[in-house]
Scaffold this motif. Structure first.
Motif, mmCIF file in Angstrom:
data_model
loop_
_atom_site.group_PDB
_atom_site.id
_atom_site.type_symbol
_atom_site.label_atom_id
_atom_site.label_comp_id
_atom_site.label_asym_id
_atom_site.label_seq_id
_atom_site.Cartn_x
_atom_site.Cartn_y
_atom_site.Cartn_z
ATOM 1 N N ASP A 172 39.593 36.460 37.491
ATOM 2 C CA ASP A 172 40.173 35.485 38.581
ATOM 3 C C ASP A 172 39.420 35.458 39.915
ATOM 4 O O ASP A 172 39.018 34.608 40.527
ATOM 5 C CB ASP A 172 41.516 35.404 38.807
ATOM 6 C CG ASP A 172 42.108 34.321 39.895
ATOM 7 O OD1 ASP A 172 41.916 33.253 39.566
ATOM 8 O OD2 ASP A 172 42.403 34.885 40.795
ATOM 9 N N ASP A 173 39.215 36.949 40.249
ATOM 10 C CA ASP A 173 38.605 37.235 41.326
ATOM 11 C C ASP A 173 37.186 36.865 41.418
ATOM 12 O O ASP A 173 36.645 36.706 42.557
ATOM 13 C CB ASP A 173 38.770 38.837 41.827
ATOM 14 C CG ASP A 173 40.399 39.014 42.522
ATOM 15 O OD1 ASP A 173 40.917 38.026 42.807
ATOM 16 O OD2 ASP A 173 40.548 40.278 42.119
ATOM 17 N N ASP A 217 37.216 33.144 41.973
ATOM 18 C CA ASP A 217 37.517 32.721 43.246
ATOM 19 C C ASP A 217 36.646 33.392 44.567
ATOM 20 O O ASP A 217 36.748 33.149 45.626
ATOM 21 C CB ASP A 217 39.082 33.217 43.652
ATOM 22 C CG ASP A 217 39.878 32.226 42.822
ATOM 23 O OD1 ASP A 217 39.516 31.360 42.334
ATOM 24 O OD2 ASP A 217 40.981 32.814 42.907
ATOM 25 N N ARG A 256 42.114 42.499 46.894
ATOM 26 C CA ARG A 256 43.424 42.572 46.104
ATOM 27 C C ARG A 256 44.026 43.769 46.030
ATOM 28 O O ARG A 256 43.611 44.661 46.337
ATOM 29 C CB ARG A 256 42.769 42.288 44.465
ATOM 30 C CG ARG A 256 43.871 42.273 43.654
ATOM 31 C CD ARG A 256 44.256 41.289 42.542
ATOM 32 N NE ARG A 256 43.668 40.048 42.341
ATOM 33 C CZ ARG A 256 44.185 38.895 42.277
ATOM 34 N NH1 ARG A 256 45.433 38.874 42.550
ATOM 35 N NH2 ARG A 256 43.502 37.914 42.343
ATOM 36 N N LYS A 301 41.000 24.013 44.763
ATOM 37 C CA LYS A 301 42.076 23.983 44.144
ATOM 38 C C LYS A 301 43.153 23.351 44.673
ATOM 39 O O LYS A 301 43.752 24.347 45.599
ATOM 40 C CB LYS A 301 42.507 25.721 43.592
ATOM 41 C CG LYS A 301 41.307 26.244 42.641
ATOM 42 C CD LYS A 301 41.810 27.444 41.928
ATOM 43 C CE LYS A 301 42.080 28.749 42.630
ATOM 44 N NZ LYS A 301 42.246 29.973 42.210
#
Ligand code: FPP
Ligand code: MG
Length: 330
Positions: free
Chosen positions: A95-96, A99, A104, A246
């Motif tokens: 996901d990182d 994105d 994190r 998003k």
């Protein structure tokens, strides 16, 4: 290591069980290559509160009230806890990349430190390790169910990507996205743990739905925090949802409520990634409050699912986790 120290008294065994899950997780990721070990150590820092293993252990306990202790079931639940945490880590690492996030859990993401290629391969290493570990439980249905779950998870991300920049995204599609990308993993933690612990299909289904609804409430809170949160408290890069097109519940609700003028103004603010202005507009239609209320309603529905279980400390813990999901500021 417990999820919320104030709930420690509810399940005194939990901290010890989470230690066992963490040890299983670490053992599984040991490689003959130091470059892989370094990355695995980095990802362990993402582990945080171990929400998903906690759901596994608490759900297993919640359906076993009165049953004699079973070492086999306990060990299977510990393994499942490590498996779901590994799957979760894989999704975060990937996901990182999607994105382009740099932070994190208060530290640098793998993609920002080592580039996208390494992060993609680390995610693949984690996901394949999780399935190898899962097969050691010796229950083929568990691999089948987890495989179906990870496919749903990926389909949620694909659905989200196919609606990138879509100002006409409707709430039905938004809920479908978050159920797949976040709900199904939490649902699997609870429903599969219950099945491993020998629960009947009705209890397994109730726990799966509890997890799914809790997971969706968690994602709505995550989406709200992406707009209103403080990076130093949340510990990850925020404002990404707007940057990446998003669109999440506050904005989707706002577009369904606002005037044509306000819609144009909002679209311009989104295109400039002007989070403060988007927030002002979204608040003008009370859409942020509405998103919070939707998350609260999901938490109540999740807790209702627990009603069919006998009252016990694990059930109390599951209730407390549901409440804490939307109270968090991180
Ligand atoms: C968080 O979204 C992301 C997810 C809940 C799922 C991500 C899943 C994938 C990228 C598919 C990879 C799947 C496998 C099986 C390896 P977010 O960006 O809203 O949350 P964040 O704020 O924590 O970044
Ligand atoms: Mg993200």
């Amino acid at each position: 290591m417990s999820l919320f120290p104030e709930t420690d008294h509810l399940l005194p065994e939990l901290a010890g069980r989470l230690e066992a899950v963490a040890a299983c997780f670490e053992r599984e990721l040991v490689s003959d290559l130091s470059s892989v070990n370094l990355l695995a150590r980095h990802v362990e820092k993402y582990r945080g509160k171990m929400l998903r293993p906690t759901l596994v252990i608490a759900s297993g306990f919640a359906v076993r009230t009165g049953a004699p202790p079973s070492r086999v079931i306990d060990e299977s639940l510990n393994t499942l806890g490590a498996v779901v945490e590994m799957i979760h880590m894989a999704t975060l690492v990937h996901d990182d990349v999607l994105d382009e996030a740099s932070m994190r859990r208060g530290g640098a993401t793998v993609n920002s430190l080592r580039g996208n290629e390494t992060a993609v391969m680390l995610g693949d290493f984690l996901i394949s390790s999780s399935f190898r570990l899962c097969s050691t439980v010796g229950e083929p249905w568990l691999n089948t169910e987890l495989g179906a779950m990870t496919s749903q998870l990926c389909s949620g991300e694909i659905l989200q990507l196919s609606h990138r920049g879509d100002f006409n995204l409707d709430s039905e599609t938004y809920f479908d996205i978050i159920r797949r990308k976040t709900g199904v993993l939490a649902g699997a933690c609870c429903g599969l743990a219950a099945r491993l612990a020998g629960a009947d299909p009705i209890a397994c289904k109730a726990l799966r739905i509890y997890g799914e609804e809790l997971g969706m409430a968690f994602q709505i809170q995550d989406d709200v925090l992406d707009l209103v949160g403080d990076e130093t408290v949340v510990g990850k890069t925020l404002g990404i949802d707007l940057q990446k097109g998003k669109f999440t519940l506050p904005l989707v609700t706002h577009f369904s409520r606002c005037s044509a003028d306000s819609r144009d103004q909002t679209i311009r603010a989104v295109e400039r990634c002007d989070v403060a202005e988007v927030l002002r507009l979204v608040e003008s239609t009370e859409s942020l409050v509405a998103a919070r209320e939707t998350a609260e309603a999901l938490v109540e529905r999740a807790k209702d699912q627990l009603e069919i279980l006998a009252e016990c400390p694990a059930r109390q813990l599951l209730r407390a986790i549901a409440d804490a999901t939307i109270e968090r500021e991180y």
